[in-house]
Write a protein that holds these residues in place. Structure first.
Motif, short mmCIF file in Angstrom:
data_model
loop_
_atom_site.label_atom_id
_atom_site.label_comp_id
_atom_site.label_asym_id
_atom_site.label_seq_id
_atom_site.Cartn_x
_atom_site.Cartn_y
_atom_site.Cartn_z
N ASN A 6 0.81 -1.14 -0.13
CA ASN A 6 0.13 -0.04 0.18
C ASN A 6 0.87 1.14 0.03
O ASN A 6 1.46 1.51 1.10
CB ASN A 6 -0.83 0.15 1.18
N ASN A 7 1.16 1.86 -1.22
CA ASN A 7 2.03 3.22 -1.34
C ASN A 7 1.04 4.23 -1.21
O ASN A 7 0.53 4.74 -2.26
CB ASN A 7 2.81 2.89 -2.55
N ASP A 8 1.26 4.72 -0.07
CA ASP A 8 0.39 6.04 0.18
C ASP A 8 1.45 7.00 0.08
O ASP A 8 2.47 7.02 -0.28
CB ASP A 8 -0.44 6.14 1.42
N PHE A 9 0.81 8.43 -0.02
CA PHE A 9 1.57 9.65 -0.38
C PHE A 9 2.75 9.73 0.58
O PHE A 9 4.04 10.10 0.11
CB PHE A 9 0.77 11.06 -0.08
N ALA A 10 2.89 9.45 1.89
CA ALA A 10 3.93 9.66 2.79
C ALA A 10 5.03 8.52 2.46
O ALA A 10 6.13 9.04 2.63
CB ALA A 10 3.44 9.52 4.33
N ASP A 11 4.60 7.38 2.03
CA ASP A 11 5.57 6.32 1.68
C ASP A 11 6.50 6.78 0.65
O ASP A 11 7.71 6.85 0.32
CB ASP A 11 5.04 5.12 1.34
N THR A 36 10.42 7.85 0.28
CA THR A 36 11.31 7.04 -0.82
C THR A 36 11.86 8.06 -1.83
O THR A 36 13.24 8.06 -1.86
CB THR A 36 10.51 6.08 -1.53
N ALA A 37 11.30 9.10 -2.11
CA ALA A 37 11.98 10.03 -2.87
C ALA A 37 13.07 10.86 -2.01
O ALA A 37 14.14 11.39 -2.68
CB ALA A 37 10.93 11.10 -3.22
N ALA A 38 12.81 11.20 -0.80
CA ALA A 38 13.75 11.75 0.08
C ALA A 38 14.87 10.77 0.00
O ALA A 38 15.93 11.54 0.15
CB ALA A 38 13.14 12.29 1.39
N ASP A 39 14.76 9.66 0.31
CA ASP A 39 15.82 8.80 0.73
C ASP A 39 16.57 8.61 -0.75
O ASP A 39 17.90 8.50 -0.49
CB ASP A 39 15.17 7.14 0.98
N HIS A 81 20.70 9.32 -1.18
CA HIS A 81 21.66 8.57 -1.51
C HIS A 81 22.27 9.09 -2.94
O HIS A 81 23.39 8.94 -3.12
CB HIS A 81 20.58 7.13 -2.11
N LEU A 82 21.34 9.94 -3.77
CA LEU A 82 22.19 10.56 -5.03
C LEU A 82 23.14 11.64 -4.49
O LEU A 82 24.45 11.66 -5.05
CB LEU A 82 21.22 11.22 -5.86
#
Length: 126
Positions: free
Chosen positions: A6-11, A15-18, A22-23
């Motif tokens: 269940n990928n909600d907005f917070a997840d 993930t984008a911040a991680d 990482h980049l």
């Protein structure tokens, strides 16, 4: 198949911040690894710029010397031309004066001859 997670907005946001973190970490690591070669390239560029500036200064110096030499040659040629013009003018004046002197002498000789003939005629008549 259904998406089990269940990928909600917070997840998605975390993930984008991680991924960004990482980049950024990968960029910092790559930058640290490339630092010695960057410094070497920068030093090489500095030496190339210094060599280019030295060549440019040498070219400018040679150009200035050539320009000075050409100015001296032009000044010498101008002086030579002026001297030749002065000599030619003096020669012309000398030739004109000689011609005038010859004319005066010729005229005096004609007058003397005329006076001699006149005196001879008067002597014959008397």
């Amino acid at each position: 198949m259904r998406n089990l997670r269940n990928n909600d907005f917070a997840d998605r946001r975390s993930t984008a911040a991680d991924a960004k973190a990482h980049l950024l970490e990968a960029y910092k690591t790559a930058k640290e690894i490339a630092e010695p070669t960057r410094l070497a390239r920068q030093a090489e560029r500095i030496t190339l710029v210094e060599a280019r500036d030295a060549r440019r200064a040498e070219r400018n110096r040679l150009k200035l010397e050539e320009q000075t030499r050409l100015e001296l040659v032009a000044a010498e040629e101008k002086a030579t031309a002026a001297a030749a013009a002065t000599a030619e003018t003096e020669a012309r004046k000398g030739a004109e004066n000689a011609r005038i002197a010859r004319l005066v002498e010729d005229e005096a000789a004609r007058k003397a001859e005329r006076d001699r003939r006149y005196a001879a005629r008067k002597a014959r008549q008397a």
